[in-house]
Structure formats: C-alpha cells, structure tokens
Design an enzyme around this catalytic site. Structure first.
Site, PDB file in Angstrom:
ATOM      1  N   CYS A  27      48.260  18.783  69.685  1.00  0.00           N
ATOM      2  CA  CYS A  27      49.181  19.697  69.013  1.00  0.00           C
ATOM      3  C   CYS A  27      48.793  21.138  69.352  1.00  0.00           C
ATOM      4  O   CYS A  27      47.682  21.582  69.027  1.00  0.00           O
ATOM      5  CB  CYS A  27      49.131  19.484  67.502  1.00  0.00           C
ATOM      6  SG  CYS A  27      50.166  20.637  66.572  1.00  0.00           S
ATOM      7  N   TYR A  81      26.210  46.318  35.397  1.00  0.00           N
ATOM      8  CA  TYR A  81      26.702  47.516  34.729  1.00  0.00           C
ATOM      9  C   TYR A  81      26.083  47.757  33.355  1.00  0.00           C
ATOM     10  O   TYR A  81      26.357  48.774  32.716  1.00  0.00           O
ATOM     11  CB  TYR A  81      28.229  47.455  34.577  1.00  0.00           C
ATOM     12  CG  TYR A  81      28.738  46.202  33.899  1.00  0.00           C
ATOM     13  CD1 TYR A  81      28.594  45.995  32.528  1.00  0.00           C
ATOM     14  CD2 TYR A  81      29.373  45.208  34.637  1.00  0.00           C
ATOM     15  CE1 TYR A  81      29.050  44.847  31.905  1.00  0.00           C
ATOM     16  CE2 TYR A  81      29.843  44.049  34.035  1.00  0.00           C
ATOM     17  CZ  TYR A  81      29.672  43.880  32.671  1.00  0.00           C
ATOM     18  OH  TYR A  81      30.125  42.728  32.069  1.00  0.00           O
ATOM     19  N   GLU A 121      34.327  53.087  34.723  1.00  0.00           N
ATOM     20  CA  GLU A 121      33.977  52.127  35.772  1.00  0.00           C
ATOM     21  C   GLU A 121      35.187  51.239  36.042  1.00  0.00           C
ATOM     22  O   GLU A 121      35.824  50.762  35.098  1.00  0.00           O
ATOM     23  CB  GLU A 121      32.793  51.254  35.333  1.00  0.00           C
ATOM     24  CG  GLU A 121      31.564  52.039  34.891  1.00  0.00           C
ATOM     25  CD  GLU A 121      30.584  51.188  34.098  1.00  0.00           C
ATOM     26  OE1 GLU A 121      30.598  49.946  34.260  1.00  0.00           O
ATOM     27  OE2 GLU A 121      29.824  51.753  33.297  1.00  0.00           O
ATOM     28  N   LYS A 146      37.363  48.122  36.578  1.00  0.00           N
ATOM     29  CA  LYS A 146      37.238  46.772  36.009  1.00  0.00           C
ATOM     30  C   LYS A 146      37.498  45.745  37.111  1.00  0.00           C
ATOM     31  O   LYS A 146      38.598  45.647  37.640  1.00  0.00           O
ATOM     32  CB  LYS A 146      38.236  46.601  34.864  1.00  0.00           C
ATOM     33  CG  LYS A 146      38.099  45.293  34.103  1.00  0.00           C
ATOM     34  CD  LYS A 146      39.058  45.275  32.918  1.00  0.00           C
ATOM     35  CE  LYS A 146      38.895  43.981  32.127  1.00  0.00           C
ATOM     36  NZ  LYS A 146      39.282  42.804  32.940  1.00  0.00           N
ATOM     37  N   ASP A 165      37.918  42.100  38.925  1.00  0.00           N
ATOM     38  CA  ASP A 165      38.529  40.813  38.605  1.00  0.00           C
ATOM     39  C   ASP A 165      37.532  39.706  38.934  1.00  0.00           C
ATOM     40  O   ASP A 165      37.578  39.085  39.991  1.00  0.00           O
ATOM     41  CB  ASP A 165      39.822  40.635  39.407  1.00  0.00           C
ATOM     42  CG  ASP A 165      40.596  39.393  38.997  1.00  0.00           C
ATOM     43  OD1 ASP A 165      40.295  38.828  37.925  1.00  0.00           O
ATOM     44  OD2 ASP A 165      41.511  38.980  39.740  1.00  0.00           O
ATOM     45  N   CYS A 204      56.311  17.316  63.287  1.00  0.00           N
ATOM     46  CA  CYS A 204      55.546  18.555  63.439  1.00  0.00           C
ATOM     47  C   CYS A 204      56.371  19.542  64.268  1.00  0.00           C
ATOM     48  O   CYS A 204      56.797  19.207  65.386  1.00  0.00           O
ATOM     49  CB  CYS A 204      54.216  18.278  64.117  1.00  0.00           C
ATOM     50  SG  CYS A 204      53.293  19.780  64.552  1.00  0.00           S
ATOM     51  N   CYS A 264      50.088  16.958  60.496  1.00  0.00           N
ATOM     52  CA  CYS A 264      50.343  16.457  61.846  1.00  0.00           C
ATOM     53  C   CYS A 264      49.078  15.743  62.299  1.00  0.00           C
ATOM     54  O   CYS A 264      48.017  16.369  62.381  1.00  0.00           O
ATOM     55  CB  CYS A 264      50.673  17.610  62.792  1.00  0.00           C
ATOM     56  SG  CYS A 264      50.678  17.112  64.537  1.00  0.00           S
ATOM     57  N   CYS A 310      54.628  20.131  67.862  1.00  0.00           N
ATOM     58  CA  CYS A 310      54.471  19.125  68.924  1.00  0.00           C
ATOM     59  C   CYS A 310      55.414  17.935  68.783  1.00  0.00           C
ATOM     60  O   CYS A 310      55.444  17.072  69.664  1.00  0.00           O
ATOM     61  CB  CYS A 310      53.029  18.633  68.972  1.00  0.00           C
ATOM     62  SG  CYS A 310      52.518  17.684  67.513  1.00  0.00           S
ATOM     63  N   LYS A 343      44.282  48.832  31.409  1.00  0.00           N
ATOM     64  CA  LYS A 343      44.796  47.866  32.382  1.00  0.00           C
ATOM     65  C   LYS A 343      45.976  48.469  33.147  1.00  0.00           C
ATOM     66  O   LYS A 343      46.953  48.922  32.545  1.00  0.00           O
ATOM     67  CB  LYS A 343      45.250  46.579  31.668  1.00  0.00           C
ATOM     68  CG  LYS A 343      44.147  45.881  30.870  1.00  0.00           C
ATOM     69  CD  LYS A 343      43.056  45.339  31.762  1.00  0.00           C
ATOM     70  CE  LYS A 343      43.505  44.141  32.533  1.00  0.00           C
ATOM     71  NZ  LYS A 343      43.685  42.929  31.715  1.00  0.00           N
TER      72      LYS A 343
END
Length: 680
Positions: free
Chosen positions: A438, A232, A121, A123, A125, A414, A432, A417, A320
């Site tokens: 903007c 599982y 199966e 693995k 995360d 910015c 900003c 703008c 892994k």
C-alpha cells in the site's frame, strides 16, 4: 571457583565508587541542561553511553545504586491499584473568574490587603500533583485526588526527565512541593496520531492524556508519553525563609526544579488586568496548552490570614479565557491511510482562524465517531481546538441545513491501493491489510523511519517521500540506502546540491545508535524510551531478535504489551528480511545475518546464551561478550530460564542468586576461557 554468598554485597573499589558518583552527578546535570534549561552540551549518543556505563556499574555493584540515580527513571510496574495517600495539606481547587468583571470583583475584595502586589501565572492544562523530598531526595509523588486523599504515583513521576530526583543547593530536610504535570502541544498531537494509527480513541485534551499516563500500572507506558512538569508552590515556605510568592518561584528554580517562564509580578490591579489581556493571544505560541491565568496575592503571610472556603482559597482566583468556537463549512470528507493501515476520515473545512492559526482540516477519527457527530458533507459545523491544540468538530448546525447536504460512507476498499479493508476484533478503526504494497502505508512508514526520533535523515520530508514512492524509487525503508544522485536529480525541485546533501544525510544515518534504529522500525507500542531501555539490555538487533517474550519483559521498564509486540515483530519473516537488507546496506546495529556474513571460521558456541557478572581478570565484560559472540554465542544482561550459563567473575552480585533459583549453571572465568579455547 567458589562464588561469594549472594547476600553479601561485593566490595567496591574506590576508583569505581568515584566513577559512579561522577556519572550520577554528570547525568543529572545533563538532564537538567536538556529538559529544564533547553541548552544541552552533549549529543544524545554521548549521554546514552554515559548512562549505559553507569547502569553496568550499578548492576555489578548493587551498593552503588542510589534512589536518586538517573537509572531509576523507569522503575518498573505497580503491583496493583495505586496506594491511597492522605495529603498533609489539602490541595484545594480555585474559584473561577469567567469574565473581566469577575476578575475585577476579586481584585476589589483583595484591595485592603494587596500592598505586596500580585503574582500571575498561566494556568496549565494538566494534572496537579504533590511531591515529597526528604534530605533533598525525591521519595514520593501523589495526585490531587479529591483534594484530601490522592494516589501514590511515584513510579510514574520518576519517568519525567525534567523532574530532578535530588534537589540542588541547601534545602530543608523535608520539602513538599505542588505542581502541574502536562504534555506539550507537539507530543499531544503526535500521541493522538499514534493512537488513531493503532485504532485507539484519541485523547480529548492534554489533561486527559497526562492523567492517563500518571495512572498507568506500567511505568514504561508513562515514560512513552514524555510528560513534563512545572512547580509553583511550596508547603511551609517560612521554614525556607520565604515570605512572597515571587521569591518562592525563584527558590524553586534555584533548587533545580522547572518553573514555567510565563509568570509575572504585578504590583497593582491594573497590571494584573494588563497581564491577563497580554497573554490572551501570546499564550498560543507557548509549547504547552493553557486555559487561563492564576492570580495570587504575592504576600504569603496573607494566605494563612485569609484562609479558604470549603473548596477554594480566598487569596487566589483562576481567570479562565473563554473557549474559542467558530462556525465554518464542511466541504468534503477524505480518507487518510496511516502507517499501520488505519483509515481515518478527515473533514475538509473552509479556512477558519482558531487559537491563532488557520484551520483547514479536522480529524473525525473513525467510523463510529463520524456517526456520533452526525455531520454531513455541506454542513455548517461548530469547530474549536481541543486543548487549544487539535482542531475538532463539535457538531453540525442542524437548523442551517438546506437539504443539499449529503451523507458520507466509509469505503470498503483502501483509497490508496484498492485492497478490501477489514476491521480487526476489538478495534474501532477500519484497516488496509496490504502493509507491504500500500503506497500510503509505505509513505508513512518511511516518514516515521526518517523522522527526528528515528534515523533523523535531514531533507527527507513528506513531499519528497511522496515523489519517491509514486515514482517507484522506494518501496521500503531499506530502499532509502540504494538511492543515487542521478535518481534524485530527476525529481521535481531537486537539484544536484540538494541531492548531494540528502545522500550525505542518508550516509550519516548509518551511524545512528541501535536504540534509534529500533525506534525507527515502527514496532507497535515501542517508542523512543522503550527502544533506549531495550538497547541498554540487548547489545544488538541479533540478540534482541533471539530473545523470548519473557526475556524481553524482564527488562526493567518494559511491560508485557511492549514485550509481546517486539517479539511478534521479530517472528515475521518479512521483518527479518528487511533487517538483513538494511545490514547489507551498512546500517549500524549488528543486524540479523550480519555476523554470519562476517565470520569465516566455525561457530562452536552457536545457540549458547551467556550472561556475565562480576569482574573478570582476563577481559573487560564487553571484551568477554565480544569474544563469545565471535564464536556464535548470544549474550544478555539479565539471567532468565533461557540462559545457558552465567559466567561469574569476582564480586558476582545478585545474578548468582537468580541463577541458583532458576537452575542456571555458573561457570568460573577459567571454565569460560576453556569454553572459548583460550586455555588448555
């Protein structure tokens, strides 16, 4: 009218009981079709209508409420730190195989007993959890903790739409399952973008994001993370007549629980190796992050015989995959301006292939992170994908520097703008403050409004939005609804047919439900799930705009942070003006100002806030609310200190007790009819 004692549960008409039971079953079935089987039968708005009907029935008749009802998905807030729970059986970690040689050594140890083969199966995360079902109903969920003592996170696990609150078929009276909670790739990427936009540090990986969601004291926040789960393992499988892992996974699926499709039965060690090699690249196309393969003996009777070490079972191992890390050149650093004005430094990289895709850019998140990384423009840098999803720069290859590299400094203006940037107290991001003018913020805000989770305007993508803003055809989301075929036809690569299709999609978006419009407005911290909850308690934008911070926080599943943000949004004059403009354009949702324009007569109930409970003889509840609204009243689904009157019909239920506690006057149906001029 003499109301029933609030402690007495109202009698439920048989027709109502049958309807509620049907809705509970049907909503659970549609949730499974959508979240587990990925084959929905009805559109979202139809599901929402069924959900709302069930919620109103359960509110009127509390005895109809069941612990596995679909309305119990968001269960409110934890009262404090999560309760510690001693796990019935330890949740051990797995020994790792970091190379094919390590895997071969494990397979060699298993050779004397592996006649039943192996199950492999992928693995995931994520975060391991233990689930308890009693008489088929989900009653408790616990984190792995230290393997022997976890934390009770039931309230947050209930927010996972793919997790059934009741098992299907015939199951043992007591079932304990193990599984993995995770966030899929797209949601993880979007979540980190949202956090950067809010000036918050991004999550390092999907596991970190999932773990943080499960430990939220406010389940509304957990719901916004949109967690998923795969199961599982089953404790005491012999009680269910299961003796192989292969059959166990099939049993879990038949019970209505989600099982990841990426698993395989491998009769021999050679096929285990082939599975591991096959999925090394193919796993990158899956919608969730994986970092290896769990290899288990298929014969469950061997698990007890082989036992475990102090920390890991002997009958399984986790292979892994090595993390992919490459070196490329950082050619430039640009600034991206987000929807809320946050300035994000973005590294421009010489193209490099990572986890199956070509990477050209990587976010450096904020000024503090940029300094921490210590990278210079022109550096060779080490890059990888966090959780195999988000490109990230680990750091520079300092020994490769030539002296031609140069530092990068965050701008004081910015770049979109020219407005001087600011750093708000408690934030790491520069912003900003020119939210209304903007162009970068306007573009991002329109993209959010038109997105699938918002008004779902097909054809209005990023490139087209950029053209519309740059040419001055759009200055706010309300301008979308004033676009013409002639104006669109003048744009690059926009023919008459494309323009007509876009205008058709814009027109169709006016029919989106209130919850979608609310989510599309981009209110900080308010996502699609929070918008659905608010739309279930406030019938339109006008009612929500008039609600106090406290009234919004009373909605089950809405915490104080979201309530404060929503209330602040409706206090801003520019937001009210925007909503009024949208209303004049015909955007659905009974927006502020719309009712006043439509009503021609006097509004004698203006400012009066009403709540209804129980069954009325002269109206349905929605009909009574509509009659009151036409006279200027505001209606709400919950009693609070701001409520003017509670109108109580037959079998009024628990709202009567709350009204008594808060000193809210209770009106009979006859008194309500006199109030609205229907009875002399």
């Amino acid at each position: 009218m003499a109301a029933e004692h609030p402690d007495q549960l109202p009698a439920v008409p048989e027709e109502t009981r049958l309807r509620a039971a049907f809705l509970q079953r049907e909503l659970a079935r549609h949730a499974s079709l959508y979240y587990v089987l990925d084959s929905p039968e009805i559109p979202d708005d139809e599901y929402d209508a069924l959900y709302r009907e069930l919620r109103e029935l359960e509110e009127r008749f509390p005895s109809l409420q069941k612990p596995d009802s679909p309305t119990k998905r968001v269960g409110g807030k934890a009262s404090g730190p999560f309760e510690r729970v001693v796990l019935e059986e330890p949740m051990l970690s797995l020994d790792n195989a970091l190379s094919l040689e390590d895997l071969d050594a494990f397979l060699l140890r298993m050779a004397p007993v592996d006649e039943g083969g192996y199950v492999c199966e992928l693995k995931i995360d994520g975060l391991a959890v233990s689930l308890l079902y009693e008489e088929g109903v989900f009653t408790r969920g616990t984190t792995r903790g230290d393997g022997r003592v976890g934390e009770d996170v039931t309230v947050n696990l209930r927010t996972i739409r793919s997790l059934p609150l009741r098992l299907s078929g015939t199951v043992p009276p007591r079932v304990i399952l193990r599984g993995e909670v995770f966030i899929d790739r797209d949601r993880f990427a979007a979540l980190n973008l949202e956090r950067e936009d809010l000036g918050e540090p991004p999550f390092a990986n999907p596991r970190n994001a999932a773990a943080g969601a499960l430990r939220q004291l406010d389940s509304a926040v957990a719901a916004e993370r949109r967690l998923s789960i795969y199961l599982y393992s089953l404790l005491y499988p012999g009680k269910a007549g299961l003796f192989t892992q292969r059959d166990l996974l099939g049993w879990i699926e038949k019970a209505g629980l989600p099982v990841q499709r990426a698993w395989g039965f491998c009769p021999s060690p050679q096929e285990v190796r082939e599975f591991v090699l096959k999925w090394r690249e193919e796993r990158l196309s899956l919608p969730y992050a994986t970092d290896g393969v769990v290899v288990k003996l298929n014969d469950l009777t061997l698990w007890n015989r082989l036992g475990s070490t102090s920390h890991a079972p002997r009958w399984a191992i986790a292979f892994k995959y090595p993390p992919e890390e490459k070196i490329t050149k950082l050619t430039d650093i640009l600034i991206s301006v987000g929807r809320t004005g946050a300035l994000t430094p973005v590294a421009i990289l010489e193209p490099v292939t990572l986890s199956g895709t070509v990477v050209r850019r990587a976010s450096l998140h904020n000024e503090d992170e940029l300094k921490k990384k210590g990278v210079l423009i022109g550096d060779l840098v080490r890059v990888r994908k966090a959780g195999e999803i988000i490109p990230e720069i680990l750091g520079p290859v300092v020994e490769a520097r030539t002296g031609g590299e140069r530092e990068f400094s965050m701008p004081s203006l910015c770049p979109a703008c020219g407005t001087p940037v600011v750093r708000l107290e408690g934030e790491v991001a520069l912003r900003c403050p020119n939210r209304n003018s903007c162009p970068a913020q306007i573009r991002e805000g329109i993209a959010h409004f038109a997105s699938r989770g918002g008004m779902d305007i097909k054809g209005l993508g990023d490139k087209l939005i950029a053209q519309l803003v740059d040419r001055g055809l759009i200055r706010s989301v309300a301008d979308i609804y004033s676009l013409s075929e002639e104006g669109l036809a003048s744009l690059d690569r926009m023919g008459a047919k494309s323009a007509a299709n876009l205008l058709k999609a814009i027109q169709a978006s006016k029919e989106r439900p209130f919850s979608r419009l609310l989510a599309a407005l981009g209110i900080p911290f308010l996502g699609t799930r929070g918008a659905e909850l608010l739309a279930g308690s406030f019938r339109d934008m006008d009612e929500l705009a008039a609600a106090s911070r406290e009234e919004i926080a009373l909605v089950e599943g809405i915490g104080p942070v979201i309530a404060g943000s929503v209330h602040t949004f409706f206090e801003a004059p520019e937001n009210i003006a925007l909503l009024e403009t949208l209303a004049r354009a015909g955007v659905k949702g009974a927006l502020p100002g719309e009712q006043g324009e439509k009503e021609e007569g006097p509004l004698p109930l203006k400012g009066v806030r009403l709540v209804f409970t129980g069954e009325l003889e002269s109206f349905t509840r929605s009909g009574a609310e509509e009659a009151a609204k036409k006279l200027g009243a505001l209606t709400s689904s919950s009693v609070s200190g701001k409520t003017s009157f509670l109108v109580a019909g037959r079998d009024g239920g628990s709202k009567l007790a709350k009204a008594a506690a808060l000193g809210v006057k209770v009106l009979s149906e006859e008194e309500f009819l006199q109030m609205i001029g229907r009875k002399e």
